[in-house]
Enzyme design. Structure first.
Site, PDB file in Angstrom:
ATOM      1  N   SER A 196      36.826  71.464  13.936  1.00  0.00           N
ATOM      2  CA  SER A 196      36.301  70.288  13.244  1.00  0.00           C
ATOM      3  C   SER A 196      35.633  70.695  11.929  1.00  0.00           C
ATOM      4  O   SER A 196      36.284  71.311  11.085  1.00  0.00           O
ATOM      5  CB  SER A 196      35.350  69.521  14.174  1.00  0.00           C
ATOM      6  OG  SER A 196      35.079  68.242  13.676  1.00  0.00           O
ATOM      7  N   ASP A 292      44.447  62.476  15.120  1.00  0.00           N
ATOM      8  CA  ASP A 292      43.122  63.047  15.361  1.00  0.00           C
ATOM      9  C   ASP A 292      42.115  61.927  15.639  1.00  0.00           C
ATOM     10  O   ASP A 292      41.914  61.032  14.813  1.00  0.00           O
ATOM     11  CB  ASP A 292      42.693  63.859  14.137  1.00  0.00           C
ATOM     12  CG  ASP A 292      41.369  64.557  14.339  1.00  0.00           C
ATOM     13  OD1 ASP A 292      40.323  63.881  14.232  1.00  0.00           O
ATOM     14  OD2 ASP A 292      41.362  65.770  14.612  1.00  0.00           O
ATOM     15  N   HIS A 359      41.044  65.965  19.605  1.00  0.00           N
ATOM     16  CA  HIS A 359      40.222  66.568  18.549  1.00  0.00           C
ATOM     17  C   HIS A 359      39.636  67.856  19.109  1.00  0.00           C
ATOM     18  O   HIS A 359      38.890  67.823  20.078  1.00  0.00           O
ATOM     19  CB  HIS A 359      39.109  65.611  18.125  1.00  0.00           C
ATOM     20  CG  HIS A 359      38.283  66.109  16.972  1.00  0.00           C
ATOM     21  ND1 HIS A 359      38.765  66.132  15.682  1.00  0.00           N
ATOM     22  CD2 HIS A 359      37.025  66.599  16.903  1.00  0.00           C
ATOM     23  CE1 HIS A 359      37.825  66.604  14.865  1.00  0.00           C
ATOM     24  NE2 HIS A 359      36.768  66.901  15.588  1.00  0.00           N
TER      25      HIS A 359
END
Length: 414
Positions: A196, A292, A359
């Protein structure tokens, strides 16, 4: 029907906040990233995860401090055997803060202060110490660098009035110096990775990381869920560009961005991976879900761009998306594939873009390497990354569009 990974999720509430404010966006973002990283997955096969203690970096004299001025830290588990001189550095993710309000909130959490960090972290997925869970990197020196600056380890400034320190770049340098003193200077293999916001940081710092080592050291980088696209939201606005513009300016990021980009683009554009990846010199592997979930909830269809709530159900559960919404999301996937087209032409780079609603897939055991992990052409993420890193095969894996992939561990929020 795809398997669903059910989490307790958070609805992003923006209300009438201005585009560059995002108070609720970032507050819930901190919690949601925790959910996405650590999961509560019903698929998890790691019943006895390794716990690794927190080491604080005694580099405050260099100004390397978290948002609140406390010492930054990392978790290190030593390698052994054939991995004794191999190092994997994992940069933690957890969103960003882009103004006084969001950063003041953040400094009272583990994402802004070591006072709130866990004293021990579970090492799973790419950080696992078990060969059956992490076949290629289990015996390496594995490090999780904690994220407490809010600008992807890239800021260098302060706001004295709000008692905020923006020292992400100094934290990065202090951590690297500390790890080199603990043996990383002798590495014969190294991999910089991140998830991330940490995946973005791995891209921003990749070539710099390569230059830390002699030419004889094998050095590569891995970005998981870090391919944040400079894309329009469902209302035609630029939600994520406005956020990034705030981060770059508020945290004085400009001077720490790659010169190869800032010599011809504005600093905010150079915070987007799409303007960096094709110019990088160091081999990079990108792991990203084509749909995502963070980008769907916070960039593509945030509540600020959807005042009528048309996207509410779809944002939380892909199974509730209308045909027109799925077409919109297919357009997002198409944009992602255009972004990586030039990047993928280099034989040194690698790709794993699966058509899942997910994610961060490298830190979770169930999505990294397990009996029922997501696969593309029968290859799990762990095998794809290992094949690429060790040059066993060229890896350019791009999934067919949703809903063809039946191996996904899709995230559903409530």
């Amino acid at each position: 029907m795809n398997k669903l990974l059910l989490l307790v999720g958070f609805v992003v509430v923006l209300g009438t906040t201005q585009a560059n404010e995002y108070l609720d966006f970032n507050v819930t973002e901190i919690d949601r990233i925790e959910e996405l990283e650590f999961g509560f997955s019903k698929y998890s096969s790691n019943l006895n995860p390794l716990l690794v203690g927190l080491t604080l970096i005694r580099g405050a004299d260099s100004g390397a401090v978290c948002l609140d001025g406390t010492l930054p830290g990392y978790h290190l588990h030593r390698g052994h055997g054939s991995g004794a001189n191999s190092w994997l550095i994992q940069l933690e993710g957890g969103g960003w803060c882009n103004n006084v309000r969001t950063c003041v909130y953040r400094k009272k959490t583990r994402r802004g202060s070591s006072n709130y960090m866990e004293k021990q972290l579970q090492f799973t997925g790419i950080l696992s110490d078990k060969a059956q869970e992490n076949p290629d990197f289990f015996n390496w020196n594995r490090v999780k660098l904690r994220y407490c600056d809010g600008a992807s380890f890239s800021g260098d400034g302060q706001n004295q009035a709000a008692q905020l320190q923006f020292r992400g770049e100094r934290i990065w340098r202090a951590a690297i110096a500390d790890l080199k003193a603990k043996g990383m200077r002798y590495a014969n293999q190294a991999l910089l990775s991140g998830c991330s916001a940490g995946g973005l940081a791995a891209i921003l710092r990749c070539d710099e990381f390569r230059n830390l080592f002699p030419g004889s050291t094998k050095v590569k980088c891995l970005s998981d869920a870090g391919l944040f696209l400079d894309t329009a939201d469902v209302a035609g606005g630029r939600t994520i560009r406005n956020l990034y513009n705030g981060v770059v300016n508020f945290q004085s990021v400009k001077n720490n961005l790659p010169r190869m980009c800032t010599n011809h683009l504005d600093p905010t554009s150079c915070f987007f991976p799409q303007n960096l990846i094709s110019q990088m010199k160091t081999p990079l592997f990108i792991v990203n879900a084509a749909y995502d979930t963070w980008q769907i909830q916070s960039s593509i269809a945030p509540t600020s761009a959807d005042p009528s709530g048309f996207w509410h159900d779809c944002r939380l559960n892909h199974a509730k998306c209308t045909p027109s919404q799925i077409r919109f999301l297919q357009g997002f996937r198409d944009q992602m594939l255009r972004v990586v087209k030039g990047f993928s032409m280099s034989r040194h780079n690698g790709l794993f873009i699966n058509s899942c609603f997910a994610h961060c897939q490298t830190e979770r055991q169930d999505t990294w390497f397990a009996d029922d992990s997501p696969v593309i052409r029968k290859k799990a993420v762990a095998i794809a990354v290992g094949d690429w890193y060790f040059d066993r095969a060229e890896v350019k894996l791009i999934d067919c569009p949703y809903p063809c992939d039946k191996s996904c561990h899709n995230l559903v929020f409530r």
